[in-house]
Design an enzyme around this catalytic site. Structure first.
Site, PDB file in Angstrom:
ATOM      1  N   GLY A  81       0.782  -1.242   0.000  1.00 55.14           N
ATOM      2  CA  GLY A  81       0.000   0.000   0.000  1.00 55.14           C
ATOM      3  C   GLY A  81       0.807   1.282   0.000  1.00 55.14           C
ATOM      4  N   ARG A 128     -15.995 -14.701  -9.195  1.00 50.12           N
ATOM      5  CA  ARG A 128     -15.594 -13.290  -9.296  1.00 50.12           C
ATOM      6  C   ARG A 128     -16.802 -12.359  -9.175  1.00 50.12           C
ATOM      7  NH1 ARG A 128     -10.261 -12.757 -10.619  1.00 50.12           N
ATOM      8  NH2 ARG A 128      -9.337 -14.540 -11.653  1.00 50.12           N
ATOM      9  N   ASN A 171      -6.394   3.427 -12.095  1.00 48.85           N
ATOM     10  CA  ASN A 171      -5.386   2.444 -11.681  1.00 48.85           C
ATOM     11  C   ASN A 171      -4.003   3.024 -11.928  1.00 48.85           C
ATOM     12  OD1 ASN A 171      -4.308  -0.195 -10.994  1.00 48.85           O
ATOM     13  ND2 ASN A 171      -3.935  -0.509 -13.177  1.00 48.85           N
ATOM     14  N   HIS A 179      -0.237   1.750 -13.017  1.00 45.08           N
ATOM     15  CA  HIS A 179       0.444   0.584 -13.606  1.00 45.08           C
ATOM     16  C   HIS A 179       1.936   0.899 -13.725  1.00 45.08           C
ATOM     17  CE1 HIS A 179       0.992  -3.026 -15.945  1.00 45.08           C
ATOM     18  NE2 HIS A 179       1.667  -2.323 -16.832  1.00 45.08           N
TER      19      HIS A 179
HETATM   20  C1  GRF Z   1       2.838  -0.709  -7.742  1.00 44.20           C
HETATM   21  O1  GRF Z   1       4.028  -0.903  -8.455  1.00 44.20           O
HETATM   22  C2  GRF Z   1       1.706  -0.433  -8.684  1.00 44.20           C
HETATM   23  O2  GRF Z   1       2.100   0.266  -9.829  1.00 44.20           O
HETATM   24  C3  GRF Z   1       1.240  -1.807  -9.075  1.00 44.20           C
HETATM   25  O3  GRF Z   1       1.378  -2.575  -7.915  1.00 44.20           O
HETATM   26  C4  GRF Z   1       2.374  -2.017  -7.077  1.00 44.20           C
HETATM   27  C5  GRF Z   1       1.724  -1.748  -5.759  1.00 44.20           C
HETATM   28  O4  GRF Z   1       2.624  -1.252  -4.796  1.00 44.20           O
HETATM   29  N1  GRF Z   1      -0.095  -1.755  -9.605  1.00 44.20           N
HETATM   30  P1  GRF Z   1       2.067  -0.600  -3.464  1.00 44.20           P
HETATM   31  O5  GRF Z   1       1.192  -1.655  -2.790  1.00 44.20           O
HETATM   32  O6  GRF Z   1       1.273   0.601  -3.839  1.00 44.20           O
HETATM   33  O7  GRF Z   1       3.265  -0.281  -2.649  1.00 44.20           O
END
Ligand code: GRF
Length: 219
Positions: free
Chosen positions: A17, A70, A112, A114
């Site tokens: 997180g 799901r 989101n 990514h």
């Molecule tokens: C991050 O690299 C994000 O881009 C990807 O998952 C990872 C999550 O990291 N979707 P965190 O839990 O926010 O530290």
């Protein structure tokens, strides 16, 4: 002076997180146009839950393993978001595929982060794949969520150089530092109504033009 109306945001996580924490930190600043009202995890042991609780934010665990399919898991997610009167959803390391029904319902209201420059390197293990491909510039993307994974309209991106001797871990750390900058910035744009979807693209009303492009290797 009347308080500025803040968008009610729900954050979905599965792990440590750190992006969630960057959103919580931004939202705590005066004048930030969003309030994080709930953090929902599909894993009870997600480290991010502790960080959210420390920040005084309501947390919910919805264990995907307790749901037959799901659709039933997504229905529970949706109910929790509605219960918290969430207006906008931020996926932050949320490691579950979402059903088309759920993504359609939240279309235009779910974003989101990514860890790659989309449309390159959709899916998992982006840093390893970037190194294998030999790209010289890598980065991260904030985008709206659509039924197809890692495909929706792009809101904001940040680029970093890939350096000689990089490992996936080193590259991931360099990208993550940028994720923590652009996720709160992109959320702000949306909540201020300065980013809107037009077809497959996001149009941003006002932005600062960077003076200098990122070039890697440095010249
Ligand atoms: C991050 O690299 C994000 O881009 C990807 O998952 C990872 C999550 O990291 N979707 P965190 O839990 O926010 O530290």
């Amino acid at each position: 002076m009347p308080a500025v109306s803040e968008t009610r945001v729900g954050v979905l996580i599965s792990g440590r997180g750190s992006n969630m924490a960057s959103l919580i930190e931004a939202a705590a600043q005066p004048g930030y146009p969003a309030e994080i009202v709930t953090v929902i995890s599909n894993k009870a042991d997600a480290g991010g839950l502790v960080r959210a609780e420390e920040a005084g934010i309501d947390t919910v665990v919805i264990d995907h393993k307790a749901h037959a399919d799901r659709a039933s898991f997504d229905a529970a997610l949706d109910a929790a978001l509605e219960e918290a009167k969430v207006e906008l959803v931020c996926l932050a390391g949320f490691m579950r595929l979402l059903t088309p029904g759920f993504t359609e319902k939240w279309r235009g209201r779910m974003i989101n982060i990514h860890p790659a420059l989309l449309p390159s390197f959709r899916g998992l293990h982006t840093h390893e794949r970037a190194l294998e491909a030999g790209v010289k510039i890598h980065g991260c993307t904030v985008h709206f969520v659509t039924p197809e994974m890692d495909v929706g309209p792009i809101i904001m991106q940040a680029a970093v150089p890939v350096l000689e001797g990089d490992t996936a871990e080193l590259l991931a750390a360099r990208v993550l530092a940028q994720e923590h900058i652009i996720y709160p910035a992109a959320l702000r744009l949306i909540c201020e109504g300065r980013a809107r979807i037009e077809g497959e693209r996001v149009v941003v009303d006002e932005f600062e033009v960077a003076e200098r492009a990122l070039v890697a290797p440095g010249i």
